[in-house]
Design a protein around this motif. Sequence first.
Motif, mmCIF file in Angstrom:
data_model
loop_
_atom_site.group_PDB
_atom_site.id
_atom_site.type_symbol
_atom_site.label_atom_id
_atom_site.label_comp_id
_atom_site.label_asym_id
_atom_site.label_seq_id
_atom_site.Cartn_x
_atom_site.Cartn_y
_atom_site.Cartn_z
ATOM 1 N N GLY A 1 -2.520 2.638 -2.375
ATOM 2 C CA GLY A 1 -2.875 3.153 -1.054
ATOM 3 C C GLY A 1 -3.027 4.667 -1.006
ATOM 4 O O GLY A 1 -3.609 5.216 -0.086
ATOM 5 N N TYR B 1 0.815 -1.210 0.000
ATOM 6 C CA TYR B 1 0.000 0.000 0.000
ATOM 7 C C TYR B 1 0.855 1.268 0.000
ATOM 8 O O TYR B 1 0.491 2.282 -0.558
ATOM 9 C CB TYR B 1 -0.831 0.100 1.291
ATOM 10 C CG TYR B 1 -1.972 -0.867 1.427
ATOM 11 C CD1 TYR B 1 -3.233 -0.529 0.954
ATOM 12 C CD2 TYR B 1 -1.813 -2.085 2.072
ATOM 13 C CE1 TYR B 1 -4.309 -1.394 1.112
ATOM 14 C CE2 TYR B 1 -2.888 -2.958 2.234
ATOM 15 C CZ TYR B 1 -4.124 -2.600 1.752
ATOM 16 O OH TYR B 1 -5.178 -3.447 1.912
ATOM 17 N N ASP B 2 1.983 1.198 0.757
ATOM 18 C CA ASP B 2 2.627 2.424 1.178
ATOM 19 C C ASP B 2 3.403 3.127 0.069
ATOM 20 O O ASP B 2 3.373 4.343 -0.027
ATOM 21 C CB ASP B 2 3.519 2.139 2.390
ATOM 22 C CG ASP B 2 2.674 1.723 3.603
ATOM 23 O OD1 ASP B 2 1.436 1.850 3.507
ATOM 24 O OD2 ASP B 2 3.232 1.281 4.597
ATOM 25 N N ASN C 1 0.550 -2.152 6.037
ATOM 26 C CA ASN C 1 0.215 -0.779 5.662
ATOM 27 C C ASN C 1 0.594 0.151 6.818
ATOM 28 O O ASN C 1 -0.136 1.035 7.202
ATOM 29 C CB ASN C 1 -1.314 -0.752 5.381
ATOM 30 C CG ASN C 1 -1.888 0.559 4.923
ATOM 31 O OD1 ASN C 1 -3.073 0.796 5.068
ATOM 32 N ND2 ASN C 1 -1.076 1.436 4.357
#
Length: 594
Positions: free
Chosen positions: A387, A11-12, A150
Amino acid sequence: MKQSACGLDCYDGCSIVYESNKVRGDKFHQVTKGSLCANVNVNINKTPRITTPLINGKAVSINEALAYAASIINDKTLLWRGSGNVGVMQDITNLLIEKVGGCLTKGSLCDGAGDAGITEGRGVNLTLPPEQIEKSEVVVVWGRDITVTNRHILPFIEGKKLIVIDPVKTKIAKKADLHVQLAPRSDLYLAILLARFIFLEELHDKEWLDKNAREYEEYYDFVRTFRIKALLALIDTDLDTIGEILSLIEGRKVVFLVGAGVQRYSIGDQVLRAIDSLAALLGLFGKEGCGVSYLGDSKLGFDDPFRVNTKKVLKADTPFEQFESVIIQGGNPCESMPDTNKVMDRLRKVKNIIYFGLYENETSKLAHVVIPAKNFFEKDDVRLSYGHSYVSKINQLKECDFGISEYEFVRSVFNIKKYDGLESEEYYIDHWLKQCEIKEDILISKAYKKLPYSNGFGKDGGDEFVFLDDYDDDFIEQKKLRRPRGYQSLSCDESSFWLLNSKSNNSINTQFEQDNRVLVHPDLNFCDDEEVLVSSEYGEVVLRVKNCTDIRNDCVKITSNTIGINRLTPPTISNEGDSACFGEVKVRLSKLVL
Ligand SMILES: Nc1nc2c(c(=O)[nH]1)N[C@H]1C(S)=C(S)[C@@H](COP(=O)(O)OP(=O)(O)OC[C@H]3O[C@@H](n4cnc5c(=O)[nH]c(N)nc54)[C@H](O)[C@@H]3O)O[C@H]1N2
Ligand SMILES: Nc1nc2c(c(=O)[nH]1)N[C@H]1C(S)=C(S)[C@@H](COP(=O)(O)OP(=O)(O)OC[C@H]3O[C@@H](n4cnc5c(=O)[nH]c(N)nc54)[C@H](O)[C@@H]3O)O[C@H]1N2
Ligand SMILES: [Mo]
């Protein structure tokens, strides 16, 4: 000092700074703000790389390997691409497959079912900006293991009321105001039950609904067809808990952080649609500090120069045996695809497998041709994220004298086959970058919306939200859920357990550290470190027991970096989204007889 970004599937999408041979986080990045996980800082550097090209086990030069590869890539070739690196340049190999008339895959091992559900309800899957998450009052973490998968979202939810919905008492669940430790695969039913009570208690946002989702009365009729008692039993919860959830979210700015965990099932699309329907009832779309966050469609709105029109076969249940040659790029299907035994049988029937990757693994061992790749430190690329909407340029930071990039691979085969039409690497990278918006030197995706759906739903806005209106679940006996009497518990019998999939800190899927453990509840009377045979109708694997009170006693948990996990998982394809259903299986545990 050089700037770049992590290319790993997460996600990051951290941006990174490189100085005197050291990688660190970029404290000016809007989301990741400076810290990096062990995978990009340590694990990637200590994992041994494939450095020698091979043809049938024999070391060759890279040019020999490429010449051979070019000779076997044709209209009977399948390209199976994984997500080992999520840079946009990975897809350049599509242009080669189009040129030779070969085949690509469709569907996903990851978030496809949920994405399909979101698209059905909202029209498009827009990313909820972390800035909106930060403005919320209540955060519902729903099947997302944020401290592992995440972690850069954690500062954004600090100090908020927290509800966690997960069959596992995850690290974040331990900090929550309320943890709903529901039965696996019951999220659809929880979302339906919550909707039912929202109607009953008239908590729905009529003003918003009258403008944006006028069919809500029909949704009330739909949710009323389910029996409350049967739903409670299936979810394994009680009315008090339902009441507690409602009192925490009532009248608040609420954000749902929904993860991939809720949708690794055939009904995955319905799960996301039911959660969206719940959010719609509460009027949570298009308002400050509210919304549903899921893995967003990172390429939405971009003109994709690698979009091609070829034949496609399922990614999650791939008929490898139908092809003469298979290129496996950036993936490890022999470990990451469901139903490993079937995958291996099918791959063994392929005359030529080309493995184009970084590490030796079960897939590379099966390959006839091995071509070492460069990792994301060693080539230029563009990093989008599922994300958030910030885009990073990946800049080459290190040299690599043994591997090649995806662009170099395609360029070489084009040259050998005397194909024309391939532009320069810079051309493609620019093509992506120039489509981004730039605000104060920051690149932002085409699809960025400060307040997603504030202009309504659908591709161009203006449409209404479409509630879940159909229900189809073959895995459980539907009539028991809907018939007045005679309901029996549908959770597993005493000797079989739900298989819970999750990720681990020191790996990204099958890259980096591997594991060999099965987490079980102490009620099951196994000893720590004892070897057990875990089996399903698809296969078996021997793992070491770790007792853990954080999981329900009708579940076992195995992380996705565990060798052999997918010997247990089914080749089932989700009802929508052509996705794998890693969670849709019950397993047995047997003591090993010495
Ligand atoms: N460190 C690390 N980070 C990663 C990855 C990694 O391997 N390692 N992988 C990346 C990738 S590819 C992805 S797709 C994302 C995925 O990351 P997430 O969205 O967090 O998804 P999962 O890890 O699949 O599962 C999350 C949670 O779902 C729970 N769960 C399982 N079944 C159910 C269910 O039926 N209902 C509910 N409510 N919960 C359930 C699990 O217990 C787990 O806590 O993470 C990314 N980030
Ligand atoms: N049981 C179970 N199975 C799962 C999951 C689960 O939760 N449970 N999760 C699923 C999910 S969410 C996902 S996304 C998939 C991921 O599954 P895959 O897409 O197969 O990814 P990995 O298994 O991590 O394999 C990545 C490989 O890519 C190669 N690689 C890395 N970087 C590069 C590069 O720059 N270029 C090239 N050419 N190669 C590179 C490395 O050699 C590495 O072995 O797994 C799925 N499998
Ligand atoms: Mo994934």
